[in-house]
Structures are given as structure tokens and as C-alpha cells.
Design a protein around this motif. Sequence first.
Motif, PDB file in Angstrom:
ATOM      1  N   THR A 141     -51.775 -37.362  22.349  1.00 34.67           N
ATOM      2  CA  THR A 141     -51.115 -38.433  23.125  1.00 34.67           C
ATOM      3  C   THR A 141     -51.503 -38.427  24.593  1.00 34.67           C
ATOM      4  N   ASN A 142     -52.430 -37.551  24.963  1.00 30.78           N
ATOM      5  CA  ASN A 142     -52.877 -37.493  26.351  1.00 30.78           C
ATOM      6  C   ASN A 142     -53.501 -38.832  26.746  1.00 30.78           C
ATOM      7  N   LYS A 143     -52.944 -39.483  27.740  1.00 34.65           N
ATOM      8  CA  LYS A 143     -53.393 -40.813  28.145  1.00 34.65           C
ATOM      9  C   LYS A 143     -54.809 -40.812  28.706  1.00 34.65           C
ATOM     10  N   ARG A 144     -55.282 -39.633  29.115  1.00 38.45           N
ATOM     11  CA  ARG A 144     -56.626 -39.568  29.678  1.00 38.45           C
ATOM     12  C   ARG A 144     -57.705 -39.522  28.592  1.00 38.45           C
ATOM     13  N   ILE A 145     -57.271 -39.377  27.338  1.00 44.48           N
ATOM     14  CA  ILE A 145     -58.213 -39.433  26.217  1.00 44.48           C
ATOM     15  C   ILE A 145     -58.240 -40.862  25.690  1.00 44.48           C
ATOM     16  N   LYS A 146     -59.412 -41.459  25.700  1.00 44.99           N
ATOM     17  CA  LYS A 146     -59.538 -42.862  25.297  1.00 44.99           C
ATOM     18  C   LYS A 146     -59.241 -43.040  23.810  1.00 44.99           C
ATOM     19  N   ARG A 147     -58.615 -44.164  23.506  1.00 46.26           N
ATOM     20  CA  ARG A 147     -58.289 -44.486  22.116  1.00 46.26           C
ATOM     21  C   ARG A 147     -59.559 -44.559  21.258  1.00 46.26           C
ATOM     22  N   ASP A 148     -60.628 -45.086  21.843  1.00 45.64           N
ATOM     23  CA  ASP A 148     -61.897 -45.181  21.107  1.00 45.64           C
ATOM     24  C   ASP A 148     -62.417 -43.799  20.725  1.00 45.64           C
ATOM     25  N   ASP A 149     -62.203 -42.819  21.611  1.00 50.33           N
ATOM     26  CA  ASP A 149     -62.642 -41.456  21.308  1.00 50.33           C
ATOM     27  C   ASP A 149     -61.827 -40.856  20.170  1.00 50.33           C
ATOM     28  N   ILE A 150     -60.531 -41.151  20.157  1.00 54.67           N
ATOM     29  CA  ILE A 150     -59.679 -40.656  19.068  1.00 54.67           C
ATOM     30  C   ILE A 150     -60.110 -41.285  17.742  1.00 54.67           C
ATOM     31  N   GLU A 151     -60.368 -42.596  17.764  1.00 55.61           N
ATOM     32  CA  GLU A 151     -60.817 -43.284  16.556  1.00 55.61           C
ATOM     33  C   GLU A 151     -62.126 -42.689  16.050  1.00 55.61           C
ATOM     34  N   ASP A 273     -56.811 -31.319  14.655  1.00 60.32           N
ATOM     35  CA  ASP A 273     -56.138 -32.322  15.490  1.00 60.32           C
ATOM     36  C   ASP A 273     -55.002 -31.715  16.312  1.00 60.32           C
ATOM     37  N   SER A 274     -55.044 -30.396  16.506  1.00 62.09           N
ATOM     38  CA  SER A 274     -54.003 -29.744  17.305  1.00 62.09           C
ATOM     39  C   SER A 274     -54.179 -30.088  18.793  1.00 62.09           C
ATOM     40  N   PRO A 275     -53.150 -30.636  19.428  1.00 61.89           N
ATOM     41  CA  PRO A 275     -53.273 -31.029  20.845  1.00 61.89           C
ATOM     42  C   PRO A 275     -53.359 -29.846  21.794  1.00 61.89           C
ATOM     43  N   THR A 276     -53.028 -28.638  21.316  1.00 63.09           N
ATOM     44  CA  THR A 276     -53.055 -27.469  22.195  1.00 63.09           C
ATOM     45  C   THR A 276     -54.419 -26.771  22.231  1.00 63.09           C
ATOM     46  N   GLU A 277     -55.325 -27.187  21.365  1.00 58.23           N
ATOM     47  CA  GLU A 277     -56.649 -26.560  21.331  1.00 58.23           C
ATOM     48  C   GLU A 277     -57.468 -26.975  22.543  1.00 58.23           C
ATOM     49  N   LEU A 278     -58.213 -26.015  23.078  1.00 61.55           N
ATOM     50  CA  LEU A 278     -59.058 -26.273  24.244  1.00 61.55           C
ATOM     51  C   LEU A 278     -60.034 -27.415  23.994  1.00 61.55           C
ATOM     52  N   ILE A 279     -60.563 -27.488  22.764  1.00 55.02           N
ATOM     53  CA  ILE A 279     -61.561 -28.520  22.470  1.00 55.02           C
ATOM     54  C   ILE A 279     -60.945 -29.916  22.380  1.00 55.02           C
ATOM     55  N   ASN A 280     -59.602 -29.987  22.401  1.00 57.04           N
ATOM     56  CA  ASN A 280     -58.937 -31.288  22.311  1.00 57.04           C
ATOM     57  C   ASN A 280     -58.289 -31.713  23.623  1.00 57.04           C
ATOM     58  N   ASN A 281     -58.593 -31.015  24.712  1.00 55.83           N
ATOM     59  CA  ASN A 281     -58.027 -31.490  25.981  1.00 55.83           C
ATOM     60  C   ASN A 281     -58.870 -32.647  26.511  1.00 55.83           C
ATOM     61  N   SER A 282     -58.404 -33.273  27.557  1.00 53.76           N
ATOM     62  CA  SER A 282     -59.041 -34.496  28.043  1.00 53.76           C
ATOM     63  C   SER A 282     -60.453 -34.259  28.556  1.00 53.76           C
ATOM     64  N   LYS A 283     -60.752 -33.042  29.004  1.00 57.76           N
ATOM     65  CA  LYS A 283     -62.083 -32.755  29.536  1.00 57.76           C
ATOM     66  C   LYS A 283     -63.103 -32.506  28.421  1.00 57.76           C
ATOM     67  N   ASN A 284     -62.631 -32.062  27.265  1.00 57.89           N
ATOM     68  CA  ASN A 284     -63.561 -31.668  26.200  1.00 57.89           C
ATOM     69  C   ASN A 284     -63.577 -32.601  25.000  1.00 57.89           C
ATOM     70  N   PHE A 285     -62.606 -33.474  24.879  1.00 59.34           N
ATOM     71  CA  PHE A 285     -62.465 -34.269  23.656  1.00 59.34           C
ATOM     72  C   PHE A 285     -63.719 -35.103  23.388  1.00 59.34           C
ATOM     73  N   HIS A 286     -64.167 -35.827  24.396  1.00 61.04           N
ATOM     74  CA  HIS A 286     -65.363 -36.665  24.230  1.00 61.04           C
ATOM     75  C   HIS A 286     -66.589 -35.801  23.954  1.00 61.04           C
ATOM     76  N   LEU A 287     -66.667 -34.648  24.598  1.00 64.46           N
ATOM     77  CA  LEU A 287     -67.786 -33.740  24.423  1.00 64.46           C
ATOM     78  C   LEU A 287     -67.871 -33.235  22.981  1.00 64.46           C
ATOM     79  N   ILE A 288     -66.721 -32.916  22.390  1.00 66.40           N
ATOM     80  CA  ILE A 288     -66.716 -32.436  20.999  1.00 66.40           C
ATOM     81  C   ILE A 288     -67.133 -33.566  20.058  1.00 66.40           C
ATOM     82  N   ASN A 289     -66.744 -34.789  20.366  1.00 64.52           N
ATOM     83  CA  ASN A 289     -67.237 -35.926  19.577  1.00 64.52           C
ATOM     84  C   ASN A 289     -68.759 -35.990  19.628  1.00 64.52           C
ATOM     85  N   PHE A 290     -69.292 -35.766  20.815  1.00 56.57           N
ATOM     86  CA  PHE A 290     -70.743 -35.753  21.016  1.00 56.57           C
ATOM     87  C   PHE A 290     -71.371 -34.674  20.133  1.00 56.57           C
TER      88      PHE A 290
END
Length: 328
Positions: A141-151, A273-290
Motif C-alpha cells: 500500500t506504499n503510495k510511492r510504489i506505482k500501481r503499474d509496477d504492482i500490476e 508479496d510481503s510489504p516488510t521485505e527489503l525487495i518490496n520497499n519503494s526504492k527496490n520494488f521497480h528494480l526487482i520487477n526489472f
Amino acid sequence: MLRRLGFWCLKNGGKIEFQKDELEIIVQGIISTTSGINASAVNFVKDLTTTVPLFVKEGCSLRWSHKSLMEYFSSMFICNDVKEKQQSLLLHLYKSNEWTAYKNIFELCADIDFSSLRASVVKEVLEEYIKYHDSTYQNITNKRIKRDDIEKRVSLSFGKNFGFKLIGKESFNFTPEFFTNENSPDILAVKNACQTKSNEVSQEISGLGREFIIYGINILSRENMILRILKYKLPSLILGAVKDKDKDKDIEDLINELDNSSIKKNKLYIVSDSPTELINNSKNFHLINFLLSTNIGMSLDYVKVKYELDSIIEDSSNGIDQLIGEFG
């Protein structure tokens, strides 16, 4: 007879080798329960090794000359002889604990009779994807993570059990065992975390950085097996993967981003999909998608999946009923 014999072998653990007397008894059992066939089991088995040598003789044993022949005739049996039980049989094979043994069967059935596979197994997988889409990553639910990235993450992670590690070059040992040891702690950790029993493991060195390499572990799933079929049978459902000509450039960019990220070296990360994981914070979420798109790429388009599901529900015959028309 060959179709029925092939399926008997498939049903009995993929058996391909027999003693001569054993094979004759099996063939006689098939003949005795098949109306319209008049044949001698002894002559039939003889024909299999001489007239049409689909079997080879090795000492006292007979075996299919190649396992793929057994799978071909099994698939022909499923697509031509099973009739109204075909779809339920395909679903049974898909849901069984031995699904990995049927990969070639599904691919062959997709080529022989895609309509039945589409109305059964493909429908099941697409429904699973919709459920997965609507139930996972809801806690991000972090607002800094784009909805498109979550999708995109939802699409990329469906049917994948993925872990990765940035291994420091000084601690990496290039040995054949590294790539084939399915009981390594990292692979077992991914299997346990994803609660998978699959023995099929895809491991990959994604790229070399200045100080590390990217080591990916992807435990293959039954869903991913069908996604590979959809890639060539229903390509419109698949979002574009990384093109080969762009992959080297993308990996280079990925390495640079990982090098400057907070991702720790020599630590195993398992995608969830755990929100507490480092790879799921706003700085890394897009990177992990990459990282995921570079390594496993193939993912489903939610809107087109919904459309295809509606199409299957509306006409499970895939146009056959309309073609038959009044003759049906």
C-alpha cells in the motif's frame, strides 16, 4: 492398438521397457477389451520389432525405441479415443502430483487438439491467474510504489517461485555441482518458502557485475508449464518479454542499478508479496520487477486473460459448434 498401448504405458509410470512375455500379456489384455480388433498379441509384438520397428530388442527385453513415441501415441489416444472424458482426463493429469512427467503430453495435445486443452487446462490456469491477481500484493500500500509496477509484479510472479542472490565474486565457486545440486540450501529454501514439491529447477547466472554475479533460482510450476504453451498458441495473452538484442543492454543496466541499491550481497531473497521485505520497499520494488522481467520475462495480460476466459465460457468448442451448425 498403439494409442492404447501408449496410454497404458503413460498411466503406469511412463513404462517403456518390458520382458517379451510381459508385453504380450499387456497387449492381449488391451485386445480382449477392445471391440472391433482381431489380432494376435504374439504377432502384434513381433510386428513392433520387425515390420514396423517402434520397439527395439535388447537381450531379453523389449522397449519403445524412444520415449517420445510412447508420448506421441498416448497423446493421440487422449485426443482421438477418450471422447467426452478428454477434458476431465487432461485436468486430472494437470492437477496430479506427477504433472512434470506430462509436459510433453500437454505440448503434443496442444498441437493435436488445442480446443479441448483450451476448454479444460487453459481455462483452469486463466482462472487461477485471475484469483492470483485479485488476492496477491494487496498489502503493498506504499503510495510511492506505482500501481503499474504492482500490476507488473503480479503478472511476472504468477506461476513462478523465484529467489535470487548477489554472490560476491570472491565467494563464488564455478563447479558443475553448483548448477545441478537440487539439494543446495538456497534451492531448498526457495522450495520451502513457496511450499513447492517440484524437482524441476531453473538456475541461471544473469550477469556479471564488478563485484558480484546475479544468481537466480526459479522453481518451475505447472502453471508456468502451460504458460509456455500459451506463448505460441495464444501469444496475444503474453506480455512482451525482453528481446534478445536488448537483453545484454538490459542486464548491464540491471547490474548497475543493483550495485547502487540496498540489496545485500550473499543473501538469498525470495520474491513474495510481503510489504516488510527489503525487495518490496519503494526504492527496490521497480528494480526487482526489472530483475524478474530480465530473467523470466513471460507474464500474462490481465485484460486479455479476462477476454479469453469470457470467450471460453461463451464457446468452449472454440468455434466447432458454430461450424457444425444444423448438422449437430
